[in-house]
Design a protein around this motif. Structure first.
Motif, PDB file in Angstrom:
ATOM      1  N   LYS A   1       6.939 -15.067  13.946  1.00 18.82           N
ATOM      2  CA  LYS A   1       8.184 -15.083  13.175  1.00 18.82           C
ATOM      3  C   LYS A   1       8.020 -14.338  11.845  1.00 18.82           C
ATOM      4  N   THR A   2       6.829 -14.355  11.297  1.00 20.02           N
ATOM      5  CA  THR A   2       6.561 -13.605  10.069  1.00 20.02           C
ATOM      6  C   THR A   2       6.559 -12.101  10.341  1.00 20.02           C
ATOM      7  N   VAL A   3       5.964 -11.718  11.463  1.00 23.37           N
ATOM      8  CA  VAL A   3       5.934 -10.304  11.842  1.00 23.37           C
ATOM      9  C   VAL A   3       7.350  -9.779  12.070  1.00 23.37           C
ATOM     10  N   TYR A   4       8.207 -10.627  12.649  1.00 24.39           N
ATOM     11  CA  TYR A   4       9.579 -10.220  12.943  1.00 24.39           C
ATOM     12  C   TYR A   4      10.317  -9.738  11.692  1.00 24.39           C
ATOM     13  N   LEU A   5       9.935 -10.224  10.526  1.00 22.91           N
ATOM     14  CA  LEU A   5      10.642  -9.881   9.288  1.00 22.91           C
ATOM     15  C   LEU A   5      10.413  -8.439   8.862  1.00 22.91           C
ATOM     16  N   GLY A   6       9.400  -7.782   9.444  1.00 26.28           N
ATOM     17  CA  GLY A   6       9.117  -6.405   9.073  1.00 26.28           C
ATOM     18  C   GLY A   6       8.233  -6.309   7.847  1.00 26.28           C
ATOM     19  N   SER A   7       8.049  -5.100   7.375  1.00 22.21           N
ATOM     20  CA  SER A   7       7.119  -4.845   6.274  1.00 22.21           C
ATOM     21  C   SER A   7       7.862  -4.534   4.984  1.00 22.21           C
ATOM     22  N   ALA A   8       7.107  -4.348   3.917  1.00 23.76           N
ATOM     23  CA  ALA A   8       7.684  -3.922   2.637  1.00 23.76           C
ATOM     24  C   ALA A   8       8.272  -2.527   2.789  1.00 23.76           C
ATOM     25  N   SER A   9       9.324  -2.249   2.055  1.00 25.55           N
ATOM     26  CA  SER A   9      10.015  -0.961   2.193  1.00 25.55           C
ATOM     27  C   SER A   9       9.113   0.233   1.911  1.00 25.55           C
ATOM     28  N   SER A  10       8.071   0.038   1.105  1.00 20.27           N
ATOM     29  CA  SER A  10       7.151   1.135   0.812  1.00 20.27           C
ATOM     30  C   SER A  10       6.379   1.583   2.043  1.00 20.27           C
ATOM     31  N   ASP A  11       6.364   0.755   3.079  1.00 19.43           N
ATOM     32  CA  ASP A  11       5.650   1.059   4.324  1.00 19.43           C
ATOM     33  C   ASP A  11       6.544   1.735   5.361  1.00 19.43           C
TER      34      ASP A  11
END
Length: 347
Positions: A151-161
């Motif tokens: 569920k944490t992975v589903y949120l995606g990464s920081a916009s800088s990535d």
């Protein structure tokens, strides 16, 4: 000097000058030819590809309520395992453990299918081999679900990535032109249920395709959406921005740097639309778009090249398996990567 000698001297000078001109022209042509590079061997100069991709790289808006945002491929691979799906009630097998999946090894795996008694005695399947994984067994990527980590992975990464993965090809709709595909990856698609069926799925590849003519001028843009609902749009139907995101007025469209189409990603589904607001889908639940977080893709466009010759280290395009776990239906199953979707060779 005798007249005959003078004439001969002038003739020799003229011949030498003409020869020098021919040689210079030949060297110049040779230099231009040598300067052109086509590392992905698609018949298009890589410098031309890069120029076009930068010139028309879109501005992407997420919905203000979007929870499941983008990520780069590398970020996602660091957070998944590779597994092999077996049918007939046989258990799946782990191929690559957590934190062991890389762009390099992603497409270099092999595994046998199982027989009726779930013994590995069937065909040897390659992770670079296109197949219907859900129906016929095959490779897939899955974030571990221990303690809700997925569920944490589903949120995606920081916009800088965030990155945009681009592919250039001769246009399938504009003679002599080019189709510029911009692919976005989201770790999760949160679709609304229909008739009680759950259509959420892990992994979500979305794209828009900008078509230009032989003079590299904008012709149209195709915005993809689920279930073949994507549409073509003319410049009059689109907003444009500069590479830094300043929105063009109608008179500024496609002038100077106002050449970057504006794309609105629908909340949850990430389908692409040219406007903000409610997007009707007929009898299906509407999509909703809005101007939340934005992504000026100009600064993070990566040309992935071609399937047989990837560029810029983007070997992930050779992986033919799925980018999410197997669901109860095809729609709730993780998708194949860009190079194994029909849009790769069309729009």
């Amino acid at each position: 000097m005798k007249p005959v000698m003078l004439t001969r001297w002038r003739h020799n000078v003229m011949v030498t000058a003409a020869f020098a001109s021919i040689m210079f022209s030949s060297l110049l042509t040779s230099s231009v030819t040598l300067a052109a590079t086509d590392a992905d061997q698609d018949g298009i100069d890589d410098a031309v590809e890069q120029t076009l991709l930068a010139q028309y790289a879109p501005k992407l808006y997420l919905h203000p309520s979007e929870d499941n945002k983008l990520s780069s491929v590398d970020w996602y691979l660091q957070r998944v395992t590779m597994r092999f799906h077996h049918d007939g009630g046989c258990s799946d097998d782990q191929i690559l453990a957590f934190n062991a999946v890389t762009q390099t090894n992603l497409s270099q795996q092999a595994h046998q299918t199982k027989n009726l008694i779930c013994s590995h005695s069937g065909s040897n399947i390659l992770s670079s081999q296109a197949r219907n994984t859900r129906a016929d067994e095959g490779f897939f990527l899955q974030p571990p679900n221990d303690n809700g980590y997925d569920k944490t992975v589903y949120l995606g990464s920081a916009s800088s990535d965030w990155k945009t993965y681009a592919h250039v090809k001769p246009s399938s709709v504009q003679a002599g032109g080019y189709d510029l595909q911009y692919w976005f990856f989201y770790p999760y698609n949160d679709s609304p249920s229909v008739a009680g069926l759950d259509f959420n799925h892990e992994g979500d590849w979305e794209h828009v395709t900008v078509t230009v003519n032989s003079s590299q001028q904008f012709v149209s843009a195709y915005y993809s959406a689920h279930n073949g609902e994507g549409k073509d749009y003319t410049s009059a139907q689109l907003q444009f921005a500069t590479k830094d995101g300043a929105i063009a007025t109608d008179s500024q469209k496609l002038t100077n740097d106002y050449k970057h189409p504006v794309v609105y990603s629908a909340v949850g589904t990430h389908a692409s639309y040219p406007t903000a607001g409610q997007q009707s889908r007929g009898v299906l639940p509407s999509d909703y778009t809005g101007a939340g977080d934005s992504f000026n893709t100009y600064y993070n466009v990566v040309n992935v090249g071609e399937l047989s010759h990837p560029l810029n280290g983007q070997a992930f395009i050779n992986y033919a398996g799925l980018w999410g776990e197997i669901g109860e239906t095809d729609i709730s199953t993780g998708p194949a990567g860009p190079a194994f979707q029909s849009a790769w060779n069309s729009k």
